[in-house]
Design a protein around this motif. Structure first.
Motif, PDB file in Angstrom:
ATOM      1  N   ARG A 196       2.846 -38.616  -8.521  1.00  0.00           N
ATOM      2  CA  ARG A 196       1.713 -38.998  -9.560  1.00  0.00           C
ATOM      3  C   ARG A 196       0.150 -39.466  -8.925  1.00  0.00           C
ATOM      4  NH1 ARG A 196       1.476 -39.947 -15.120  1.00  0.00           N
ATOM      5  NH2 ARG A 196       3.697 -40.088 -14.996  1.00  0.00           N
ATOM      6  N   ILE A 197       0.490 -40.252  -7.833  1.00  0.00           N
ATOM      7  CA  ILE A 197      -0.833 -40.811  -7.194  1.00  0.00           C
ATOM      8  C   ILE A 197      -1.466 -39.622  -6.354  1.00  0.00           C
ATOM      9  CG2 ILE A 197       0.471 -41.267  -5.173  1.00  0.00           C
ATOM     10  CD1 ILE A 197      -2.673 -43.290  -6.751  1.00  0.00           C
ATOM     11  N   LEU A 198      -0.835 -38.562  -5.880  1.00  0.00           N
ATOM     12  CA  LEU A 198      -1.734 -37.481  -5.289  1.00  0.00           C
ATOM     13  C   LEU A 198      -2.288 -36.714  -6.476  1.00  0.00           C
ATOM     14  CD1 LEU A 198       1.192 -36.192  -2.784  1.00  0.00           C
ATOM     15  CD2 LEU A 198      -0.733 -37.676  -2.381  1.00  0.00           C
ATOM     16  N   VAL A 199      -1.741 -36.669  -7.504  1.00  0.00           N
ATOM     17  CA  VAL A 199      -2.470 -35.732  -8.453  1.00  0.00           C
ATOM     18  C   VAL A 199      -3.598 -36.530  -9.126  1.00  0.00           C
ATOM     19  CG1 VAL A 199      -2.177 -34.569 -10.654  1.00  0.00           C
ATOM     20  CG2 VAL A 199      -0.330 -34.701  -8.870  1.00  0.00           C
ATOM     21  N   GLU A 200      -3.437 -37.900  -9.294  1.00  0.00           N
ATOM     22  CA  GLU A 200      -4.240 -38.583  -9.922  1.00  0.00           C
ATOM     23  C   GLU A 200      -5.681 -38.912  -8.895  1.00  0.00           C
ATOM     24  OE1 GLU A 200      -2.613 -42.427 -10.753  1.00  0.00           O
ATOM     25  OE2 GLU A 200      -1.587 -41.831 -12.597  1.00  0.00           O
ATOM     26  N   LYS A 204       0.957 -22.794 -13.286  1.00  0.00           N
ATOM     27  CA  LYS A 204       0.923 -23.224 -14.683  1.00  0.00           C
ATOM     28  C   LYS A 204       1.081 -24.783 -14.986  1.00  0.00           C
ATOM     29  CE  LYS A 204       3.859 -21.214 -17.194  1.00  0.00           C
ATOM     30  NZ  LYS A 204       3.090 -20.446 -18.338  1.00  0.00           N
ATOM     31  N   ALA A 205       1.534 -25.597 -13.906  1.00  0.00           N
ATOM     32  CA  ALA A 205       1.371 -26.949 -13.934  1.00  0.00           C
ATOM     33  C   ALA A 205       0.101 -27.517 -13.462  1.00  0.00           C
ATOM     34  CB  ALA A 205       2.606 -27.364 -13.083  1.00  0.00           C
ATOM     35  N   GLY A 206      -1.055 -26.807 -13.316  1.00  0.00           N
ATOM     36  CA  GLY A 206      -2.073 -27.469 -12.832  1.00  0.00           C
ATOM     37  C   GLY A 206      -2.355 -27.974 -11.804  1.00  0.00           C
ATOM     38  N   LEU A 207      -1.459 -27.742 -10.768  1.00  0.00           N
ATOM     39  CA  LEU A 207      -1.302 -28.330  -9.374  1.00  0.00           C
ATOM     40  C   LEU A 207      -2.478 -27.556  -8.471  1.00  0.00           C
ATOM     41  CD1 LEU A 207       2.246 -29.055  -9.275  1.00  0.00           C
ATOM     42  CD2 LEU A 207       0.487 -30.576  -9.789  1.00  0.00           C
ATOM     43  N   TRP A 208      -2.513 -26.126  -8.639  1.00  0.00           N
ATOM     44  CA  TRP A 208      -3.404 -25.230  -7.862  1.00  0.00           C
ATOM     45  C   TRP A 208      -4.623 -25.238  -8.739  1.00  0.00           C
ATOM     46  CZ3 TRP A 208      -2.049 -21.162  -4.043  1.00  0.00           C
ATOM     47  CH2 TRP A 208      -3.117 -20.210  -3.801  1.00  0.00           C
ATOM     48  N   VAL A 209      -5.733 -25.655  -7.867  1.00  0.00           N
ATOM     49  CA  VAL A 209      -6.886 -25.516  -8.556  1.00  0.00           C
ATOM     50  C   VAL A 209      -8.087 -25.043  -7.423  1.00  0.00           C
ATOM     51  CG1 VAL A 209      -6.439 -27.481 -10.293  1.00  0.00           C
ATOM     52  CG2 VAL A 209      -7.498 -27.950  -7.805  1.00  0.00           C
ATOM     53  N   ASN A 210      -9.009 -24.385  -7.984  1.00  0.00           N
ATOM     54  CA  ASN A 210     -10.100 -23.933  -7.387  1.00  0.00           C
ATOM     55  C   ASN A 210     -11.326 -24.939  -7.841  1.00  0.00           C
ATOM     56  OD1 ASN A 210      -8.511 -21.563  -7.573  1.00  0.00           O
ATOM     57  ND2 ASN A 210     -10.157 -20.723  -6.227  1.00  0.00           N
ATOM     58  N   PRO A 211     -11.586 -25.990  -6.965  1.00  0.00           N
ATOM     59  CA  PRO A 211     -12.648 -27.202  -7.509  1.00  0.00           C
ATOM     60  C   PRO A 211     -13.972 -26.507  -7.773  1.00  0.00           C
ATOM     61  CG  PRO A 211     -11.624 -27.910  -5.401  1.00  0.00           C
ATOM     62  CD  PRO A 211     -11.134 -26.324  -5.654  1.00  0.00           C
ATOM     63  N   ARG A 212     -14.520 -26.900  -8.875  1.00  0.00           N
ATOM     64  CA  ARG A 212     -15.831 -26.720  -9.589  1.00  0.00           C
ATOM     65  C   ARG A 212     -15.873 -25.224  -9.936  1.00  0.00           C
ATOM     66  NH1 ARG A 212     -16.255 -28.969  -4.534  1.00  0.00           N
ATOM     67  NH2 ARG A 212     -16.640 -31.242  -4.382  1.00  0.00           N
ATOM     68  N   ILE A 213     -14.885 -24.468 -10.026  1.00  0.00           N
ATOM     69  CA  ILE A 213     -14.829 -23.196 -10.718  1.00  0.00           C
ATOM     70  C   ILE A 213     -14.312 -23.198 -12.001  1.00  0.00           C
ATOM     71  CG2 ILE A 213     -14.122 -20.724 -10.611  1.00  0.00           C
ATOM     72  CD1 ILE A 213     -15.805 -21.487  -8.256  1.00  0.00           C
ATOM     73  N   PRO A 214     -15.115 -22.823 -13.064  1.00  0.00           N
ATOM     74  CA  PRO A 214     -14.613 -23.137 -14.479  1.00  0.00           C
ATOM     75  C   PRO A 214     -13.376 -22.231 -14.756  1.00  0.00           C
ATOM     76  CG  PRO A 214     -17.052 -22.381 -14.511  1.00  0.00           C
ATOM     77  CD  PRO A 214     -16.683 -22.276 -13.069  1.00  0.00           C
ATOM     78  N   GLU A 215     -12.362 -22.736 -15.418  1.00  0.00           N
ATOM     79  CA  GLU A 215     -11.055 -22.121 -15.837  1.00  0.00           C
ATOM     80  C   GLU A 215     -11.435 -20.721 -16.281  1.00  0.00           C
ATOM     81  OE1 GLU A 215      -7.383 -23.292 -15.588  1.00  0.00           O
ATOM     82  OE2 GLU A 215      -8.628 -23.925 -13.725  1.00  0.00           O
ATOM     83  N   MET A 216     -12.232 -20.571 -17.495  1.00  0.00           N
ATOM     84  CA  MET A 216     -12.513 -19.292 -18.027  1.00  0.00           C
ATOM     85  C   MET A 216     -12.748 -18.124 -17.077  1.00  0.00           C
ATOM     86  SD  MET A 216     -15.247 -18.215 -20.987  1.00  0.00           S
ATOM     87  CE  MET A 216     -14.829 -19.875 -21.741  1.00  0.00           C
ATOM     88  N   ILE A 217     -13.565 -18.627 -15.808  1.00  0.00           N
ATOM     89  CA  ILE A 217     -13.763 -17.492 -14.772  1.00  0.00           C
ATOM     90  C   ILE A 217     -12.705 -17.220 -14.115  1.00  0.00           C
ATOM     91  CG2 ILE A 217     -15.233 -17.007 -12.710  1.00  0.00           C
ATOM     92  CD1 ILE A 217     -17.492 -18.459 -14.074  1.00  0.00           C
ATOM     93  N   ARG A 228      -6.488 -36.561  -6.780  1.00  0.00           N
ATOM     94  CA  ARG A 228      -6.982 -35.051  -6.911  1.00  0.00           C
ATOM     95  C   ARG A 228      -8.007 -34.980  -8.069  1.00  0.00           C
ATOM     96  NH1 ARG A 228      -4.787 -30.344  -8.780  1.00  0.00           N
ATOM     97  NH2 ARG A 228      -4.341 -31.388 -10.476  1.00  0.00           N
ATOM     98  N   ASP A 229      -7.234 -35.407  -9.285  1.00  0.00           N
ATOM     99  CA  ASP A 229      -8.031 -35.548 -10.478  1.00  0.00           C
ATOM    100  C   ASP A 229      -9.416 -36.064 -10.489  1.00  0.00           C
ATOM    101  OD1 ASP A 229      -6.348 -33.838 -11.414  1.00  0.00           O
ATOM    102  OD2 ASP A 229      -5.430 -34.712 -12.859  1.00  0.00           O
ATOM    103  N   SER A 230      -9.176 -37.137  -9.694  1.00  0.00           N
ATOM    104  CA  SER A 230     -10.468 -38.179  -9.809  1.00  0.00           C
ATOM    105  C   SER A 230     -11.551 -37.693  -8.737  1.00  0.00           C
ATOM    106  CB  SER A 230      -9.899 -39.605  -9.189  1.00  0.00           C
ATOM    107  OG  SER A 230     -11.142 -40.485  -8.889  1.00  0.00           O
ATOM    108  N   THR A 231     -11.128 -37.219  -7.835  1.00  0.00           N
ATOM    109  CA  THR A 231     -12.241 -36.493  -6.546  1.00  0.00           C
ATOM    110  C   THR A 231     -12.879 -35.206  -7.443  1.00  0.00           C
ATOM    111  OG1 THR A 231     -10.734 -37.150  -4.959  1.00  0.00           O
ATOM    112  CG2 THR A 231     -12.428 -35.300  -4.356  1.00  0.00           C
ATOM    113  N   TYR A 232     -12.149 -34.402  -8.155  1.00  0.00           N
ATOM    114  CA  TYR A 232     -12.854 -33.152  -8.509  1.00  0.00           C
ATOM    115  C   TYR A 232     -13.232 -33.304 -10.178  1.00  0.00           C
ATOM    116  CZ  TYR A 232     -11.760 -31.318  -4.187  1.00  0.00           C
ATOM    117  OH  TYR A 232     -11.530 -30.846  -2.729  1.00  0.00           O
ATOM    118  N   ASN A 233     -13.187 -34.543 -10.984  1.00  0.00           N
ATOM    119  CA  ASN A 233     -13.312 -34.736 -12.125  1.00  0.00           C
ATOM    120  C   ASN A 233     -12.470 -34.027 -13.139  1.00  0.00           C
ATOM    121  OD1 ASN A 233     -14.691 -35.921 -14.343  1.00  0.00           O
ATOM    122  ND2 ASN A 233     -16.370 -34.614 -14.358  1.00  0.00           N
TER     123      ASN A 233
END
Length: 244
Positions: free
Chosen positions: A183-187, A122-135, A189-194
């Motif tokens: 914060r730096i870890l999340v930033e 829910k906090a946006g920490l677990w992500v599947n890079p490059r997979i659209p959120e809708m899917i 990650r966000d930068s790497t995967y846009n």
């Protein structure tokens, strides 16, 4: 930098572990084996997840992790966990993930070793890079009700050039003072995967966790302030009595 005990180069992206570069002969052997052998367990890895984890015995130590997931069935996943998604990524350990239905069948002492995934997702920490959120959202809704047990066998964050010592139990981020990801870890990650954690959090706002809430035995540290650590002890070996 070299040390008296371990006269090797420190790991880098190009040479993450001590040792000589791969020889042409070894490349040929590996290529031939790849053509002739079955790698079915590895070929079942269908998803890449990037998230974060903390050491149970030291929550100040936080790492970015990359899970390569095999789903054995609807209630059980097994993950090979690496420190990056590069070809030279180092294998940090393994995480097992079970549904809330399976988790509820475990003994309370066993449940204390597991962590919940609801906040992490829910906090946006677990992500599947490059997979659209809708899917991805139906999968996330299922995983938000799951629990994981993650053993780290290679503590690269403390500079270990090889897997050293016993495994360490890892915990997941939580809505708790000690469970907030730096914060730096999340930033990074966000930068790497846009991507944007804030946007992910808003989009996932309606995802629900386990029915009735997260099991009280999971995330044991959030209620007790106590973690778990493994220590190696000498013990008498069990032996097989030889036949007369």
């Amino acid at each position: 930098m070299e040390s008296k005990d371990h006269p090797w180069q420190m790991p880098t992206k190009e040479a993450p572990t001590p040792g000589e570069p791969m020889s042409l002969h070894q490349h040929l052997i590996d290529r031939g084996a790849q053509m002739l052998q079955s790698l079915k367990p590895v070929e079942q890895m269908q998803q890449h997840v990037c998230t974060f984890a903390m050491y149970s015995h030291d929550m100040t130590r936080q790492i970015e992790t990359h899970h390569f997931i095999t789903r054995l069935n609807e209630d059980f996943l097994q993950c090979a966990v690496y420190d990056s998604d590069d070809s030279c990524g180092r294998l940090l350990g393994v995480e097992y993930i079970v549904s809330d239905n399976i988790f509820e069948t475990l003994e309370p002492e066993e449940q204390k070793l597991w962590h919940s995934h609801m906040h992490e997702i829910k906090a946006g920490l677990w992500v599947n890079p490059r997979i659209p959120e809708m899917i991805l959202k139906p999968e996330l809704a299922t995983l938000a009700k799951s629990y994981g047990k993650f053993w780290c066998t290679w503590q690269v964050d403390r500079g270990d050039m090889l897997p050293m010592g016993p495994p360490a139990l890892m915990m997941s981020p939580q809505e708790h003072e000690l469970g907030q990801v730096k914060r730096i870890l999340v930033e990074n990650r966000d930068s790497t995967y846009n991507m944007s954690r804030d946007a992910l959090t808003q989009y996932r706002n309606d995802i629900q966790g386990p029915e009735g809430g997260v099991n009280r035995h999971a995330d044991h540290w959030t209620r007790t302030g106590e973690g778990f650590v493994l220590e190696v002890e000498h013990t008498e070996m069990k032996t097989i009595v030889p036949f007369p």
